[in-house]
Design an enzyme around this catalytic site. Structure first.
Site, PDB file in Angstrom:
ATOM      1  N   ASP A   1       2.983  22.751  27.295  1.00  0.00           N
ATOM      2  CA  ASP A   1       2.608  22.090  26.033  1.00  0.00           C
ATOM      3  C   ASP A   1       2.555  23.067  24.865  1.00  0.00           C
ATOM      4  O   ASP A   1       1.802  22.860  23.919  1.00  0.00           O
ATOM      5  CB  ASP A   1       1.246  21.379  26.151  1.00  0.00           C
TER       6      ASP A   1
ATOM      7  N   LYS B   1       7.555  23.624  23.111  1.00  0.00           N
ATOM      8  CA  LYS B   1       8.940  23.995  23.440  1.00  0.00           C
ATOM      9  C   LYS B   1       9.932  22.978  22.898  1.00  0.00           C
ATOM     10  O   LYS B   1      11.027  23.333  22.492  1.00  0.00           O
ATOM     11  CB  LYS B   1       9.117  24.109  24.959  1.00  0.00           C
TER      12      LYS B   1
ATOM     13  N   GLY C   1       6.598  16.857  28.913  1.00  0.00           N
ATOM     14  CA  GLY C   1       6.567  15.964  27.759  1.00  0.00           C
ATOM     15  C   GLY C   1       6.953  16.779  26.550  1.00  0.00           C
ATOM     16  O   GLY C   1       6.183  17.612  26.100  1.00  0.00           O
ATOM     17  N   HIS C   2       8.161  16.615  26.074  1.00  0.00           N
ATOM     18  CA  HIS C   2       8.625  17.386  24.926  1.00  0.00           C
ATOM     19  C   HIS C   2       8.632  16.495  23.686  1.00  0.00           C
ATOM     20  O   HIS C   2       9.341  15.506  23.638  1.00  0.00           O
ATOM     21  CB  HIS C   2      10.024  17.947  25.186  1.00  0.00           C
TER      22      HIS C   2
ATOM     23  N   THR D   1       0.488  15.338  37.434  1.00  0.00           N
ATOM     24  CA  THR D   1       0.860  14.232  36.550  1.00  0.00           C
ATOM     25  C   THR D   1       1.126  12.950  37.357  1.00  0.00           C
ATOM     26  O   THR D   1       1.438  11.920  36.790  1.00  0.00           O
ATOM     27  CB  THR D   1       2.120  14.596  35.739  1.00  0.00           C
TER      28      THR D   1
ATOM     29  N   GLN E   1       7.036  22.971  31.293  1.00  0.00           N
ATOM     30  CA  GLN E   1       5.750  23.603  31.675  1.00  0.00           C
ATOM     31  C   GLN E   1       5.667  25.031  31.110  1.00  0.00           C
ATOM     32  O   GLN E   1       6.220  25.296  30.057  1.00  0.00           O
ATOM     33  CB  GLN E   1       5.571  23.591  33.198  1.00  0.00           C
TER      34      GLN E   1
HETATM   35  P1  IMP Z   1       2.696  18.333  38.604  1.00  0.00           P
HETATM   36  O1  IMP Z   1       3.748  19.139  37.903  1.00  0.00           O
HETATM   37  O2  IMP Z   1       2.697  16.893  38.195  1.00  0.00           O
HETATM   38  O3  IMP Z   1       2.733  18.527  40.083  1.00  0.00           O
HETATM   39  O4  IMP Z   1       1.265  18.904  38.145  1.00  0.00           O
HETATM   40  C1  IMP Z   1       0.795  20.184  38.522  1.00  0.00           C
HETATM   41  C2  IMP Z   1       0.042  20.840  37.377  1.00  0.00           C
HETATM   42  O5  IMP Z   1       0.949  21.130  36.322  1.00  0.00           O
HETATM   43  C3  IMP Z   1      -1.046  19.958  36.747  1.00  0.00           C
HETATM   44  O6  IMP Z   1      -2.108  20.795  36.333  1.00  0.00           O
HETATM   45  C4  IMP Z   1      -0.363  19.353  35.537  1.00  0.00           C
HETATM   46  O7  IMP Z   1      -1.284  18.991  34.536  1.00  0.00           O
HETATM   47  C5  IMP Z   1       0.497  20.535  35.112  1.00  0.00           C
HETATM   48  N1  IMP Z   1       1.692  20.131  34.354  1.00  0.00           N
HETATM   49  C6  IMP Z   1       2.835  19.607  34.828  1.00  0.00           C
HETATM   50  N2  IMP Z   1       3.711  19.403  33.838  1.00  0.00           N
HETATM   51  C7  IMP Z   1       3.122  19.820  32.711  1.00  0.00           C
HETATM   52  C8  IMP Z   1       3.553  19.894  31.353  1.00  0.00           C
HETATM   53  O8  IMP Z   1       4.678  19.556  30.972  1.00  0.00           O
HETATM   54  N3  IMP Z   1       2.647  20.392  30.487  1.00  0.00           N
HETATM   55  C9  IMP Z   1       1.422  20.832  30.863  1.00  0.00           C
HETATM   56  N4  IMP Z   1       0.995  20.784  32.119  1.00  0.00           N
HETATM   57  C10 IMP Z   1       1.833  20.292  33.040  1.00  0.00           C
END
Ligand code: IMP
Length: 435
Positions: free
Chosen positions: A17, A20, A44-45, A132, A226
């Protein structure tokens, strides 16, 4: 051997976040190709231009420019239904003229992955990762356990039937054991063959395409999702995502030679945020956290969750810059800090009575780390209309110079608002991408 200097990787250097999307969109205006190489629709871009705001999750950020080739490469995990939904959403808003290429080797997120993501989280009791719930982890697990479905399988009906049967044999055992409903072969088969037909025009071998583009001297931008602190290898494990968002994962995730990747731009918020659980040494609570959260609209693009907010952490940044070989930083959401009287930057941690300047590997050690801060004077002036570094308030300039000093990395860009135009270029981006 041909010298390659036309690629650039955009990497988040915190917990995601960082903004990017804005930078990829900005740089993408000069790029020929924009590539997503890991992650999926957990990202989420947000991109803002012409008074409109667009939120992308799995589609690359170059999709708004008809001249850009957008690639969803093999390292991604793709939810076909969600990707089709995103494309439909774009079309409804008049974005119809785009070029998209989806790797036939990219992993497919299946409905059982989403179910299992939720179920595994529930089993963790109070120790949830706070995923997520998009099925990202279970989809990567299946890829590595060799029961994954790949995008190319969806347009090869007989082979897909075989793969899905194998996967379901295993997945239904897991679902049953977790007290969840088994999934029906026929229903999934029909549904996913239909997605394959919709996506068929975009599916190809994206490695061949990318290598050709790079060798022809086209400007290729790799868009990390990420951030480094969420990297499965180098992040705050186990509170991480299931892929590596670093520049190091580009060659594998995009099918290009490592020697083609030699420049990385680190995207860094002027402060720190984190969504989901896990250690966060510089986390703030109370009035200042609320002030930053509101000014920075710090609510998840994908989940809507309020983000945790904290001071800038130079220890984490040094870790991220080292691991990704960051050449330059882009400081985002700088305008958010206007009005904060005293700014702090963490320069080291105190761990069990000792001062350390690195991120420890274990969660238990990181949880015991107490931040050591330096204090810096804030500024009161709104800076969203500033376009020139020299026109920034003195305290704002000092804050940026301090970041450079603490990370040993030059700042190339400062973002002072969400719009494409609200950007201060310190280094001409062309000298970064085509030096
Ligand atoms: P997952 O990627 O859904 O498995 O989540 C694993 C961890 O990564 C969690 O803490 C999510 O909140 C974090 N996460 C995944 N994608 C993003 C992103 O695009 N931005 C911020 N945090 C993310």
């Amino acid at each position: 051997m041909q010298e390659i200097n036309n690629t650039l990787v955009v990497v988040g250097v915190q917990w995601g976040d960082e903004g990017k999307g804005k930078m990829t969109d900005y740089l993408g205006q000069k790029a020929d190709v924009v590539v997503r190489y890991q992650g999926g629709n957990n990202a989420g871009h947000t991109i803002t231009f012409g008074g409109n705001k667009y939120a992308l999750q799995s589609i690359p950020s170059g999709v708004f420019n008809p001249h850009i080739k957008n690639v969803m490469a093999n390292g991604m995990v793709i939810n076909p239904k969600a990707a089709i939904g995103e494309l439909e959403g774009l079309k409804q808003r008049g974005i119809t003229d785009f070029q998209l290429f989806i790797s036939d080797r990219a992993a497919v997120i299946m409905p059982y992955h989403i179910e299992l993501d939720g179920a595994y989280e529930a089993l963790k009791g109070g120790k949830q990762i706070g995923t997520t719930k998009k099925g990202i982890g279970p989809a990567y697990c299946d890829k590595y356990s060799r029961v994954g479905i790949r995008i190319g399988d969806l347009i090869d009906p007989e082979y897909f039937a075989e793969r899905l049967r194998d996967a379901l044999t295993q997945k239904n055992v897991e679902l049953r054991a977790l007290g969840l409903e088994e999934m029906d072969f026929d229903t999934l088969y029909k549904e996913f063959l239909a997605y394959g037909e919709v996506l068929r025009p975009y599916i190809c071998d994206t490695s061949i395409l990318l290598n050709k583009e790079i060798e022809e001297g086209k400007k290729v931008l790799f868009e990390g999702a990420q951030g480094v602190m969420l990297c499965i290898e180098n992040g705050t494990y186990p509170f991480v995502t299931s892929s590596s968002p670093t520049a190091a994962s580009v060659p594998l995730g995009a099918g290009v030679a490592p020697r083609y990747i030699n420049r990385a731009l680190g995207i860094c918020k002027a402060y720190t945020t984190r969504v989901g659980a896990g250690p966060f040494p510089t986390e703030l609570e109370g009035e200042l956290a609320d002030y930053i959260r509101e000014r920075g609209h710090e609510y998840g693009t994908v989940t809507g969750r309020p983000r945790r907010v904290g001071y800038l952490d130079a220890v984490g940044l040094r870790h991220a810059c080292r691991i990704s070989g960051i050449n330059y930083l882009s400081i985002m959401l700088f305008d958010v800090l206007t009005g904060v009287e005293t700014l702090k930057i963490c320069t080291g941690y105190e761990l069990d009575g000792k001062v350390i300047d690195y991120v420890p590997a274990t969660l238990s050690a990181l949880e015991r780390c107490k931040p050591i801060y330096i204090e810096m004077e804030g500024w009161k002036e709104e800076i969203e209309d500033v376009r020139d570094f020299d026109a920034l308030p003195a305290a704002a300039k000092a804050y940026l110079r301090k970041i450079e000093e603490l990370t040993n990395t030059e700042i190339a860009v400062v973002s002072v608002g969400p719009d494409r135009t609200q950007t201060i270029m310190i280094k001409d981006i062309d000298t970064i991408s085509t030096r």
